[in-house]
Design an enzyme around this catalytic site. Structure first.
Site, short mmCIF file in Angstrom:
data_model
loop_
_atom_site.label_atom_id
_atom_site.label_comp_id
_atom_site.label_asym_id
_atom_site.label_seq_id
_atom_site.Cartn_x
_atom_site.Cartn_y
_atom_site.Cartn_z
N GLU A 94 0.82 -1.21 0.00
CA GLU A 94 0.00 0.00 0.00
C GLU A 94 0.86 1.26 0.00
OE1 GLU A 94 -4.09 -1.64 1.91
OE2 GLU A 94 -2.70 -0.77 3.33
N CYS A 107 3.42 8.53 1.12
CA CYS A 107 3.98 7.61 2.11
C CYS A 107 4.20 6.27 1.41
CB CYS A 107 2.97 7.50 3.25
SG CYS A 107 3.49 6.35 4.52
N CYS A 114 6.52 -6.73 7.29
CA CYS A 114 7.61 -6.22 8.12
C CYS A 114 8.06 -7.34 9.05
CB CYS A 114 7.14 -5.02 8.94
SG CYS A 114 8.49 -4.18 9.79
N CYS A 118 6.58 -4.84 16.10
CA CYS A 118 6.13 -3.77 16.99
C CYS A 118 4.68 -4.08 17.39
CB CYS A 118 6.24 -2.41 16.30
SG CYS A 118 7.95 -2.03 15.83
N CYS A 121 1.50 -2.10 15.81
CA CYS A 121 1.47 -1.82 14.37
C CYS A 121 0.78 -2.94 13.60
CB CYS A 121 2.90 -1.63 13.86
SG CYS A 121 2.96 -1.31 12.09
N CYS A 341 -1.27 5.92 9.88
CA CYS A 341 -0.03 5.28 10.33
C CYS A 341 -0.32 3.95 11.00
CB CYS A 341 0.67 6.11 11.41
SG CYS A 341 1.15 7.70 10.91
#
Ligand code: SAH
Length: 378
Positions: A94, A107, A114, A118, A121, A341
């Site tokens: 994305e 962005c 990933c 975290c 997230c 975010c």
């Protein structure tokens, strides 16, 4: 079967000059090619009218200009646009455009998924597949640019790029640096170094290497003021604890006129948002030319945190300001289309079997081929 055609989007200026040198061509060909691809948005060699027909045919026989395909475009009530871009093997990433009065920020993602886990997230929940190529990173800028050109309110222009999409950019060092070089090249997108920002959770050795090869703006996902809490929120902290990270930040800005680090700090209700944390944060970063960006936590399905109240965020910010720290609160944008975010998910064919590990299910990992930098570092 591997594709015999090289994708020219993988080359920054240096790479493009080397490519043309191998064809016995002069370096100015690299300039011409960068201009055609990035300034004119051309992806067909036949349209490159200042190249001879013979040269165009030669290029077409050995190279291509290939960008990820847009498979979905969503526009938020606040003007934010999110694209889902397809990559091979069913993966998708994305990319988000955020319009503001004085700028338009894109962005971009640096990895499929990933590898850092975290806890707050959404991308982390997707697992990890692989690093994006330079072409796939700069291709997001190319695709977004082209898509916005044909949109009705086409005053939308990309003035800033942030590597804050899916992935940890410093675990895909070479490809990210080459893509950022293209963003800043005067013959490509020509963005100034202050308008290209890399955001990292703190891969200390890579951060030290970055200074030698690039001078982009730096944002660091700090999120906690002590190692115990940061170990939980940003587990890579166990490898590179706060003190090491802050030293690397100091080094990055050292001797660089006007350069500041932006510390990102996600506001999690009852976890890291107490007045005491604000005082600790101010003390931690007082020697580093920096500012703080408070990010209201954006929830996603099954997230175990709540966002701090507006009152707590304001109070937190006021303490920082009073302590001499410049602090802003990031406006939440595009949350109605899950573009805020930490909400980017794409489609990740997870190679880490993270979900199974989380749920305690045993799997045969022999055939998991995870040779990326991130696989090694973790
Ligand atoms: N891996 C990089 C860049 C991607 S995330 C990094 O860690 O910096 C971009 C920013 O969004 C980071 O500061 C990240 O910590 C933050 N973020 C992640 N999930 C979030 C969420 N659910 N709500 C608010 N911010 C989040």
């Amino acid at each position: 079967m591997s594709d015999p055609l090289v994708n020219l989007l993988n080359f920054d200026r240096q790479g493009m000059e080397a490519f043309f040198a191998e064809l016995g061509e002069k370096p100015f060909r690299a300039t011409q090619m960068l201009k055609w691809i990035y300034q004119f948005g051309v992806s067909d060699f036949n349209e490159m009218t200042n190249l001879s027909k013979a040269m165009r045919e030669k290029l077409a026989s050995m190279a291509k200009i290939s960008v990820p395909d847009i498979i979905e475009q969503q526009e938020s009530g606040d003007g934010t646009i999110k694209w889902l871009l397809s990559l091979e093997n069913g993966n998708a990433i994305e990319t988000v455009f955020i319009p503001e009065n004085d700028r338009g920020t894109l962005c971009v993602s640096s990895q499929i998924g990933c590898a850092l886990e975290c806890s707050f997230c959404s991308t982390a929940q997707q697992g990890f597949n692989r690093n994006l190529s330079t072409a796939e990173i700069i291709g997001q800028v190319w695709a977004a640019n082209q898509a916005m050109k044909v949109m009705p309110r086409n005053q939308r222009v990309i003035s800033n790029v942030v590597l804050m999409g899916m992935g940890e950019p410093l675990l895909n060092f070479n490809n990210v640096v080459a893509a950022m070089n293209i963003m800043m090249d005067d013959n490509a997108y020509g963005l100034s170094k202050r308008r290209v920002t890399i955001s990292t959770s703190g891969i200390v050795p890579a951060l030290e290497r970055l200074k030698a090869v690039s001078d982009v703006a730096l944002a660091v996902s700090l999120h906690a003021t002590n190692d115990e809490l940061r170990d939980e929120l940003v587990p890579i902290n166990k490898k590179y604890p706060i003190k090491q990270l802050l030293n690397a930040c100091k080094y990055y800005v050292k001797g660089e006129h006007k350069r500041k680090v932006t510390f990102e700090y996600v506001m999690l209700d009852g976890i890291n948002d107490k007045p005491q944390h604000a005082h600790e944060l101010a003390a931690l970063i007082k020697d580093i030319p920096s500012k703080v960006n408070l990010i209201p936590f954006n929830p996603f399905p099954d997230s175990r945190y709540q966002c701090s109240s507006n009152h707590s965020i304001e109070k937190f910010r006021a303490i920082l300001m009073k302590s001499g720290v410049i602090a802003t609160t990031r406006k939440t944008r595009g949350d109605d289309i899950d573009a805020a975010c930490g909400q980017l998910a794409g489609k990740v064919m997870d190679k880490t079997r993270r979900r199974f590990r989380r749920e305690g299910i045993k799997v045969n990992t022999n055939n998991i081929n995870n040779k990326s930098a991130s696989g090694r570092i973790l």
